[in-house]
Design a protein around this motif. Structure first.
Motif, PDB file in Angstrom:
ATOM      1  N   ASP A  97      14.108   1.585  -2.660  1.00  0.00           N
ATOM      2  CA  ASP A  97      12.543   2.415  -2.249  1.00  0.00           C
ATOM      3  C   ASP A  97      11.376   1.660  -2.858  1.00  0.00           C
ATOM      4  N   ARG A  98      10.167   1.894  -2.760  1.00  0.00           N
ATOM      5  CA  ARG A  98       8.987   1.634  -3.462  1.00  0.00           C
ATOM      6  C   ARG A  98       8.257   3.008  -4.124  1.00  0.00           C
ATOM      7  N   PRO A  99       7.401   2.804  -5.053  1.00  0.00           N
ATOM      8  CA  PRO A  99       6.711   3.843  -5.697  1.00  0.00           C
ATOM      9  C   PRO A  99       5.596   4.085  -4.389  1.00  0.00           C
ATOM     10  N   ARG A 100       5.064   5.364  -4.643  1.00  0.00           N
ATOM     11  CA  ARG A 100       4.062   5.800  -3.460  1.00  0.00           C
ATOM     12  C   ARG A 100       3.088   4.988  -3.257  1.00  0.00           C
ATOM     13  N   LEU A 101       2.180   4.523  -4.128  1.00  0.00           N
ATOM     14  CA  LEU A 101       0.993   3.525  -4.043  1.00  0.00           C
ATOM     15  C   LEU A 101       0.040   4.169  -3.134  1.00  0.00           C
ATOM     16  N   VAL A 102      -0.349   5.314  -3.737  1.00  0.00           N
ATOM     17  CA  VAL A 102      -1.369   5.940  -2.812  1.00  0.00           C
ATOM     18  C   VAL A 102      -2.840   5.223  -2.509  1.00  0.00           C
ATOM     19  N   MET A 103      -3.236   4.568  -3.705  1.00  0.00           N
ATOM     20  CA  MET A 103      -4.478   3.829  -3.524  1.00  0.00           C
ATOM     21  C   MET A 103      -4.249   2.657  -2.649  1.00  0.00           C
ATOM     22  N   VAL A 104      -3.329   1.817  -2.753  1.00  0.00           N
ATOM     23  CA  VAL A 104      -2.970   0.718  -2.040  1.00  0.00           C
ATOM     24  C   VAL A 104      -2.598   1.008  -0.818  1.00  0.00           C
ATOM     25  N   ASN A 105      -1.544   1.721  -0.348  1.00  0.00           N
ATOM     26  CA  ASN A 105      -0.957   1.687   0.807  1.00  0.00           C
ATOM     27  C   ASN A 105      -1.689   2.764   1.802  1.00  0.00           C
ATOM     28  N   GLU A 106      -1.859   3.964   0.932  1.00  0.00           N
ATOM     29  CA  GLU A 106      -2.610   5.142   1.805  1.00  0.00           C
ATOM     30  C   GLU A 106      -4.120   4.887   1.911  1.00  0.00           C
ATOM     31  N   LEU A 107      -4.796   4.365   1.044  1.00  0.00           N
ATOM     32  CA  LEU A 107      -6.383   4.323   1.438  1.00  0.00           C
ATOM     33  C   LEU A 107      -6.739   3.087   1.463  1.00  0.00           C
ATOM     34  N   MET A 108      -5.958   1.926   1.171  1.00  0.00           N
ATOM     35  CA  MET A 108      -6.355   0.553   1.328  1.00  0.00           C
ATOM     36  C   MET A 108      -5.899  -0.199   2.435  1.00  0.00           C
ATOM     37  N   GLY A 109      -4.806   0.692   2.985  1.00  0.00           N
ATOM     38  CA  GLY A 109      -4.333  -0.005   4.259  1.00  0.00           C
ATOM     39  C   GLY A 109      -3.234  -1.034   4.060  1.00  0.00           C
ATOM     40  N   TRP A 110      -2.784  -1.305   2.985  1.00  0.00           N
ATOM     41  CA  TRP A 110      -1.651  -2.260   2.719  1.00  0.00           C
ATOM     42  C   TRP A 110      -0.381  -1.678   3.204  1.00  0.00           C
ATOM     43  N   ASN A 111      -0.065  -0.719   3.956  1.00  0.00           N
ATOM     44  CA  ASN A 111       1.331  -0.168   4.019  1.00  0.00           C
ATOM     45  C   ASN A 111       1.824  -0.974   5.323  1.00  0.00           C
ATOM     46  N   PHE A 112       1.059  -1.990   5.790  1.00  0.00           N
ATOM     47  CA  PHE A 112       1.527  -2.951   6.734  1.00  0.00           C
ATOM     48  C   PHE A 112       2.582  -4.015   6.121  1.00  0.00           C
ATOM     49  N   SER A 113       2.451  -4.195   4.921  1.00  0.00           N
ATOM     50  CA  SER A 113       3.089  -5.185   3.990  1.00  0.00           C
ATOM     51  C   SER A 113       4.736  -4.767   3.778  1.00  0.00           C
ATOM     52  N   PHE A 114       5.579  -5.157   4.059  1.00  0.00           N
ATOM     53  CA  PHE A 114       6.791  -4.962   3.835  1.00  0.00           C
ATOM     54  C   PHE A 114       7.500  -5.216   2.402  1.00  0.00           C
ATOM     55  N   GLY A 115       6.551  -5.898   1.588  1.00  0.00           N
ATOM     56  CA  GLY A 115       6.719  -6.022   0.355  1.00  0.00           C
ATOM     57  C   GLY A 115       6.280  -4.770  -0.681  1.00  0.00           C
ATOM     58  N   LEU A 116       5.497  -3.793   0.159  1.00  0.00           N
ATOM     59  CA  LEU A 116       4.803  -2.775  -0.575  1.00  0.00           C
ATOM     60  C   LEU A 116       5.477  -1.320  -0.036  1.00  0.00           C
ATOM     61  N   MET A 117       5.817  -1.442   1.297  1.00  0.00           N
ATOM     62  CA  MET A 117       6.174  -0.314   2.262  1.00  0.00           C
ATOM     63  C   MET A 117       7.343   0.296   1.754  1.00  0.00           C
ATOM     64  N   ALA A 118       7.794   1.520   2.067  1.00  0.00           N
ATOM     65  CA  ALA A 118       8.784   2.283   1.595  1.00  0.00           C
ATOM     66  C   ALA A 118       9.922   1.728   2.546  1.00  0.00           C
ATOM     67  N   TYR A 119      11.232   2.017   1.822  1.00  0.00           N
ATOM     68  CA  TYR A 119      12.294   1.329   2.504  1.00  0.00           C
ATOM     69  C   TYR A 119      12.717   2.366   3.815  1.00  0.00           C
ATOM     70  N   GLY A 120      13.007   1.617   4.613  1.00  0.00           N
ATOM     71  CA  GLY A 120      13.147   2.310   6.028  1.00  0.00           C
ATOM     72  C   GLY A 120      13.272   1.108   7.175  1.00  0.00           C
ATOM     73  N   ASP A 121      13.140   1.965   8.452  1.00  0.00           N
ATOM     74  CA  ASP A 121      13.403   0.941   9.628  1.00  0.00           C
ATOM     75  C   ASP A 121      12.395  -0.075   9.662  1.00  0.00           C
ATOM     76  N   GLU A 122      11.010   0.251   9.353  1.00  0.00           N
ATOM     77  CA  GLU A 122      10.055  -0.705   9.671  1.00  0.00           C
ATOM     78  C   GLU A 122      10.326  -2.041   8.626  1.00  0.00           C
ATOM     79  N   TRP A 123      10.465  -1.492   7.352  1.00  0.00           N
ATOM     80  CA  TRP A 123      10.876  -2.463   6.304  1.00  0.00           C
ATOM     81  C   TRP A 123      11.979  -3.105   6.747  1.00  0.00           C
ATOM     82  N   ARG A 124      13.074  -2.788   7.304  1.00  0.00           N
ATOM     83  CA  ARG A 124      14.295  -3.614   7.735  1.00  0.00           C
ATOM     84  C   ARG A 124      13.726  -4.545   8.953  1.00  0.00           C
ATOM     85  N   ALA A 125      13.007  -4.069   9.768  1.00  0.00           N
ATOM     86  CA  ALA A 125      12.492  -4.838  10.837  1.00  0.00           C
ATOM     87  C   ALA A 125      11.701  -6.069  10.460  1.00  0.00           C
TER      88      ALA A 125
END
Length: 514
Positions: A97-125
């Motif tokens: 998995d990845r650490p939560r990264l509140v600033m980057v993923n949740e506030l700055m919109g980088w949750n699109f990046s599979f390099g930073l996103m949580a381990y799961g179905d979208e990451w696998r895809a």
């Protein structure tokens, strides 16, 4: 009497659950610096060159795995290849998995990046989509582009050698924008490069450890922007705009050219072509292509700048390595020609220089941390669920047992008695590109683009320390600027064509590609 009975029942229930807890609960945590109540090691945590501090702590404690705690957050530092491979490779099911990264993923919109996103179905895809186009054989399709932009890069170095860092950055952008989108980069003020650089700078600021309190107290993300101390919210809003522009601008341009039939082959064109043949939800799949292409740029640009700048610095540190590599190239590559990918097997010392450059001053000393989804038991130590797992890649690549004289630039360490790459010496690639299910899927393409750039520079340029107006040699500091991708502090160098023939080759090839 009743109160005594209730108390006895409570004690029995507590005892029952205590005895039923996993055996790992009884195991100690890995050793680490002494923790204070509530704040743990908060006051001990380094703010710069953290990898060196972690390495020192491990040596002081006599352990290649240590545990830290910062305000309730569990951190596990893995200081050897053995520990990192056993935990992140062999136990990858719970440490990917990845650490939560509140600033980057949740506030700055980088949750699109599979390099930073949580381990799961979208990451696998997204990872599957990437790997389809960048396994070793598929990545070879992009080698002609890598050669073309490298030759253009050589011409820019010839015309303006002092601005070599700018030219390296242009090379990196040209390579990855061409591969990801089929886009040609303008010489100056390119809108796609400008958009990406703003996004990457803001990403580096947002992901810097310990800077934003919202990482430790995620509930702060809900406070309004006008609230005192909420400046991070205003920054996040502005930085989120940069990440959106970076993700959308080149993709829209690439898709337009694809629809017009004028597009160059790219990851986007190949992926959308396959998408047209599929039966899955088109909008969702197209969004995935867009996000994956943007992730490619994120991972490739700064790392290329770091490695090629370090290569130049290494040639200043060890000029005899440059001469040996040039002699090897001269003996293999026909006069008047540039090195080709097909020459790689016959240029082992050039390959050794690339490997040693990436080992000597590795780009990401701590990689991108993993996170544990459940508790683990390792070497009798308890790894708590939710731990941030930090591989000290710098320490792994500077282990004197694996790489004697680890702080010295020595390409020959990778050469065997037969003059070829020695398979007995651990390849830095085993740590450089991460571990387990989070290993960089673009590693084959990354190495090939670096290799052709290094081989081409060695073939036609001499690289040396410059002299001032009084004839005194200007020595580089060999200092580095710590960041997501560490780069050398600015230094001067003298880049000159090896001969009149080399200069003619550079100009001729540049005009051919223009």
């Amino acid at each position: 009497m009743e109160s005594a009975l209730v108390l006895a029942l409570i004690l029995l229930v507590v005892l029952y659950f205590y005895t039923k807890r996993p055996s790992s609960h009884y195991a100690p945590l890995p050793p680490g610096p002494k923790k204070l109540p509530l704040i743990g090691n908060l006051l001990d945590m380094p703010t710069t060159f953290e990898w060196e501090t972690y390495d020192r702590w491990c040596k002081e404690l006599g352990s290649d795995i240590i545990h830290l705690e910062v305000a309730g957050t569990s951190i596990v530092v893995m200081n050897s290849a053995e520990v990192a491979e056993e935990l992140l490779d062999q136990h990858s099911a719970i440490h990917s998995d990845r650490p939560r990264l509140v600033m980057v993923n949740e506030l700055m919109g980088w949750n699109f990046s599979f390099g930073l996103m949580a381990y799961g179905d979208e990451w696998r895809a997204q990872r599957k989509l990437f790997q389809q186009e960048f396994h070793p054989q598929a990545a070879e399709r992009f080698q002609p582009l890598e050669v073309r932009v490298t030759h253009q890069f050589l011409n820019r170095l010839l015309e303006d050698p002092k601005n070599y860092v700018h030219h390296i950055r242009h090379l990196a952008a040209s390579t990855i924008l061409g591969i990801a989108y089929g886009i040609d980069v303008q010489e100056d003020n390119d809108p796609y490069v400008d958009a990406a650089e703003r996004a990457l700078v803001s990403l580096g600021l947002g992901i810097a450890p310990g800077v934003f309190l919202v990482e430790s107290i995620p509930a702060l993300k809900y406070i309004p922007e006008w609230f005192p101390g909420a400046g991070f919210k205003r920054k996040a809003r502005e930085w989120a705009r940069y990440s959106t522009i970076m993700r959308e601008l080149p993709y829209v341009a690439a898709k337009k050219e694809i629809l017009q039939g004028t597009a160059q082959p790219s990851f986007t064109s190949y992926s959308l072509e396959k998408l047209a043949e599929g039966e899955e939800d088109v909008a969702e799949q197209e969004q995935r292509v867009q996000s994956t292409a943007a992730t490619m740029y994120t991972g490739a640009t700064d790392s290329t700048v770091s490695v090629l700048s370090t290569f130049i610095l290494a040639m200043l540190a060890k000029p005899e390595a440059l001469k040996r590599a040039q002699e090897e190239i001269d003996s293999v590559v026909q006069s008047g020609e540039f090195p080709r990918f097909s020459d790689q097997e016959r240029l082992p010392y050039v390959t050794a220089i690339v490997k040693e450059t990436m080992r000597w001053k590795n780009v990401t000393p701590l990689g991108i941390p993993h996170a544990s989804t459940s508790e683990d038991l390792y070497r009798g130590y308890r790894i708590p669920a939710g731990s941030i797992m930090v591989p000290n890649i710098w320490a792994i690549l500077h282990d004197e047992n694996t790489y004697p004289e680890p702080h010295t630039f020595k390409p020959e360490r990778f050469i065997g008695e037969d003059g070829k790459i020695n398979p007995a010496v651990k390849d830095p690639d085993t740590a450089l590109f991460g571990f387990g299910r989070r290993i960089c899927p673009g590693r084959f393409m990354a190495f090939s683009s670096i290799w052709i750039a290094v081989a081409s520079m060695l073939a036609v340029f001499d690289i040396s320390k410059p002299v001032d107006e009084n004839g005194n040699v200007i020595e580089p500091t060999f200092e580095y600027i710590p960041s997501m991708a560490c780069v050398p502090a600015p230094f001067e160098c003298a880049l000159k064509p090896r001969s009149a023939q080399a200069e003619d080759m550079i100009r001729s090839m540049a005009s051919e590609h223009s």
